[in-house]
Design an enzyme around this catalytic site. Structure first.
Site, mmCIF file in Angstrom:
data_model
loop_
_atom_site.group_PDB
_atom_site.id
_atom_site.type_symbol
_atom_site.label_atom_id
_atom_site.label_comp_id
_atom_site.label_asym_id
_atom_site.label_seq_id
_atom_site.Cartn_x
_atom_site.Cartn_y
_atom_site.Cartn_z
ATOM 1 N N THR A 110 0.855 -1.190 0.000
ATOM 2 C CA THR A 110 0.000 0.000 0.000
ATOM 3 C C THR A 110 0.896 1.249 0.000
ATOM 4 O O THR A 110 2.041 1.195 0.475
ATOM 5 C CB THR A 110 -0.943 0.012 1.209
ATOM 6 N N THR A 112 1.422 4.447 1.471
ATOM 7 C CA THR A 112 2.149 5.037 2.601
ATOM 8 C C THR A 112 3.104 4.033 3.237
ATOM 9 O O THR A 112 4.229 4.371 3.614
ATOM 10 C CB THR A 112 1.168 5.563 3.667
ATOM 11 N N CYS A 113 2.671 2.793 3.322
ATOM 12 C CA CYS A 113 3.507 1.750 3.925
ATOM 13 C C CYS A 113 4.758 1.488 3.089
ATOM 14 O O CYS A 113 5.851 1.280 3.632
ATOM 15 C CB CYS A 113 2.706 0.453 4.064
ATOM 16 N N SER A 114 4.599 1.494 1.770
ATOM 17 C CA SER A 114 5.708 1.171 0.865
ATOM 18 C C SER A 114 6.618 2.354 0.576
ATOM 19 O O SER A 114 7.823 2.176 0.317
ATOM 20 C CB SER A 114 5.156 0.639 -0.466
ATOM 21 N N LEU A 118 7.772 1.827 6.051
ATOM 22 C CA LEU A 118 8.812 0.800 6.056
ATOM 23 C C LEU A 118 10.169 1.342 5.572
ATOM 24 O O LEU A 118 11.194 1.112 6.243
ATOM 25 C CB LEU A 118 8.368 -0.402 5.229
#
Length: 226
Positions: A110, A112-114, A118
């Site tokens: 997703t 924001t996560c990628s 992270l």
């Protein structure tokens, strides 16, 4: 006896004569009484009272079962090691006698996560470990195969350990479920975004986000606490 009989017949007469009695209290409705009371102040009071419960509801949405000072519940997570072997790891083994940073994302791949969450911990991994952190782990409600592909896609080595909580075991145990079933993207129930600092299994810092927001759970936010 004559006096008693007279009294008996007198009572019905008195009763009939009071068919239209005068009011006992001479306070018949008057314009001055009805106009002296207004409903407007009552409406204002009710609207003011309704504001506070809304604030409380907002606060409760970012609460969790786990809190600072608690020991993490023991759950089992999974991952693929460097030899492409599927492994399991308990929270107890992950955190026992160690200082660990755990952060969770709503979903692998997703945006924001990628792009931010992270990668930020990968970038700051050396700095975090220089401050005494032994392990940095990312938890997501995705299966281990998806987590493996995500790790390869972002070209992550051993900076961050990517762990699968595919059955929501750990996420539910700490009360951080995030229900996204109403979203058309089909994520279902995932994990709320957060970052925590754990020392020997005990939570020392807990930065819990509102849903999938990204305001207080970055690597920089954790670094400020070390």
């Amino acid at each position: 006896m004559a006096a008693t009989t007279a009294a008996i017949f007198t009572l019905p007469k008195l009763h009939k004569s009071s068919a239209t009695p005068k009011p006992l209290f001479p306070l018949s409705p008057k314009p001055t009484l009805s106009s002296s009371f207004s409903l407007v102040p009552l409406k204002v009071q009710l609207s003011q009272r309704n504001v506070q419960p809304l604030k409380c509801t907002t606060t409760s949405r970012i609460s969790a079962t786990i809190s600072v000072g608690d020991k993490l519940p023991n759950s089992t997570l999974s991952y693929f090691d460097s030899s492409d072997e599927l492994k399991t790891l308990s929270i107890s083994d992950l955190t026992k006698g160690k200082k660990v940073v755990l952060f969770a994302v709503p979903g692998a791949f997703t945006p924001t996560c990628s792009q931010k969450h992270l990668p930020g911990f990968v970038e700051k991994s050396k700095e975090l470990k220089s401050k005494g952190v032994d392990t940095i782990a990312c938890i997501s409600v995705n299966d281990a195969f998806v987590m493996k592909s995500w790790k390869e896609n972002l070209k992550i080595n051993d900076e961050v350990l990517l762990l699968s909580d595919g059955n929501l075991e750990f996420t539910k145990a700490i009360g951080c479920e995030l229900d996204l079933s109403d979203k058309p993207i089909g994520l279902g129930v995932r994990s709320r975004r957060y970052a925590m600092l754990v020392d020997d299994g005990v939570v020392k810092v807990l930065n819990l986000e509102e849903g999938g927001a990204f305001n207080v759970s970055s690597a920089e936010d954790i670094l400020k606490t070390l």
